[in-house]
Each structure stands twice: as structure tokens, then as C-alpha cells.
Design a protein around this motif. Structure first.
Motif, PDB file in Angstrom:
ATOM      1  N   GLU A  41      21.274  21.907 -39.969  1.00 44.01           N
ATOM      2  CA  GLU A  41      21.102  20.465 -40.204  1.00 44.01           C
ATOM      3  C   GLU A  41      21.451  20.045 -41.634  1.00 44.01           C
ATOM      4  O   GLU A  41      21.767  18.882 -41.884  1.00 44.01           O
ATOM      5  CB  GLU A  41      19.697  19.994 -39.820  1.00 44.01           C
ATOM      6  CG  GLU A  41      18.570  20.685 -40.534  1.00 44.01           C
ATOM      7  CD  GLU A  41      18.061  21.950 -39.833  1.00 44.01           C
ATOM      8  OE1 GLU A  41      17.061  22.499 -40.314  1.00 44.01           O
ATOM      9  OE2 GLU A  41      18.663  22.394 -38.841  1.00 44.01           O
ATOM     10  N   ALA A  44      24.970  18.491 -42.005  1.00 45.76           N
ATOM     11  CA  ALA A  44      25.259  17.214 -41.348  1.00 45.76           C
ATOM     12  C   ALA A  44      25.790  16.194 -42.354  1.00 45.76           C
ATOM     13  O   ALA A  44      25.338  16.131 -43.493  1.00 45.76           O
ATOM     14  CB  ALA A  44      24.001  16.671 -40.670  1.00 45.76           C
ATOM     15  N   ASP A  50      31.910  21.593 -36.136  1.00 41.97           N
ATOM     16  CA  ASP A  50      30.938  22.548 -35.596  1.00 41.97           C
ATOM     17  C   ASP A  50      31.391  23.980 -35.855  1.00 41.97           C
ATOM     18  O   ASP A  50      30.571  24.862 -36.111  1.00 41.97           O
ATOM     19  CB  ASP A  50      30.734  22.312 -34.097  1.00 41.97           C
ATOM     20  CG  ASP A  50      29.983  21.021 -33.800  1.00 41.97           C
ATOM     21  OD1 ASP A  50      29.351  20.468 -34.727  1.00 41.97           O
ATOM     22  OD2 ASP A  50      30.040  20.569 -32.645  1.00 41.97           O
TER      23      ASP A  50
END
Length: 138
Positions: A41, A44, A50
Motif C-alpha cells: 500500500e 500506491a 502492479d
């Protein structure tokens, strides 16, 4: 010389100077002197895919905390040397206060990239372009 989206310590200061209650210091203490690989996280909003994040999580290794917490022992000031400071805008839109003097004083050429803290992954050609232009200017 080029600095890409980093804090620049000055003599007697550590890399984390000026960051009271810093979670990095706490993480280093909690992990026996090592700064652990960031959790997914924390990547982000940094312009990473990804696949980039998965690669960091699979192959990343902890960072030796002392490189961030030990005071720098420098002769002179980093601001005395001409450099380029590259700010990655998705990380923070303002460079750390320690670099403001050399940039505002004209000693360091400023550059900006519209990406996160790891441009060598998110936009590898852009840091290469900025570094090439910086070297040509010197």
C-alpha cells in the motif's frame, strides 16, 4: 552530481533530520536496525504498475538503518557543488527544505518529473534524459 527525489543531509545531520516522530526511525528500531521493504500500500499513487510493486515485494531487501540515522561527516556543504535536483511530483510536490537553498540560490538546477519516488521503474527514460541533459550542461 544529481539528486533524484531525496533528502540531502548536511554535516552533522542524518538523512532523517528534521522529521520528528518519523515512522522510518520507528520502523528501523522495530526491525533491529533495518528499514524493511515497504508494504504494498505504500507504493500506491506513485505511478507504478502492479508488476513493479510485485517485483519490489518479491526481490526487495531491508535497508541498513544506520545509513539513514548516522550523522553525515562532510567537508563543506553539498550546496557548494553544482548539481541537478530532480523532484518527483507524485511523491511530494515540494523538495525537502534542505535542498531549497542550493536550488533557490541557483547552484543546483531544478528538474521535475511527473511520477513517483521510483522513476527508474515508472518512467526509466525520463531520469536518464534529465541526467544526460544535466551532464551536457556541465
Amino acid at each position: 552530481m544529481a539528486y533524484i527525489d531525496v533528502t540531502v543531509p548536511f554535516d552533522g545531520e542524518d538523512f532523517l533530520s528534521g522529521r520528528p516522530g518519523d515512522p522510518v526511525r520507528a520502523a528501523i528500531e522495530e526491525h533491529g536496525g533495518l528499514w524493511p521493504v515497504p508494504a504494498a500500500e505504500e507504493f500506491a499513487g506513485q505511478g507504478l504498475t502492479d508488476a513493479h510493486i510485485a517485483r519490489f515485494l518479491a526481490k526487495g531487501t531491508p535497508h541498513l538503518g544506520a545509513t539513514l540515522t548516522a550523522p553525515a561527516e562532510l567537508k563543506g556543504s553539498p550546496g557548494d557543488v553544482p548539481a541537478t535536483y530532480v523532484k518527483c511530483l507524485l511523491d511530494r510536490d515540494v523538495p525537502p527544505s534542505a535542498v531549497a537553498g542550493p536550488v533557490e540560490g541557483g547552484r543546483w538546477g531544478p528538474a521535475e518529473l511527473d511520477t513517483g519516488h521510483r522513476p527508474m521503474f515508472s518512467q526509466p527514460r525520463e531520469p536518464a534524459r534529465v541526467l544526460s541533459e544535466s551532464a551536457a550542461a556541465d
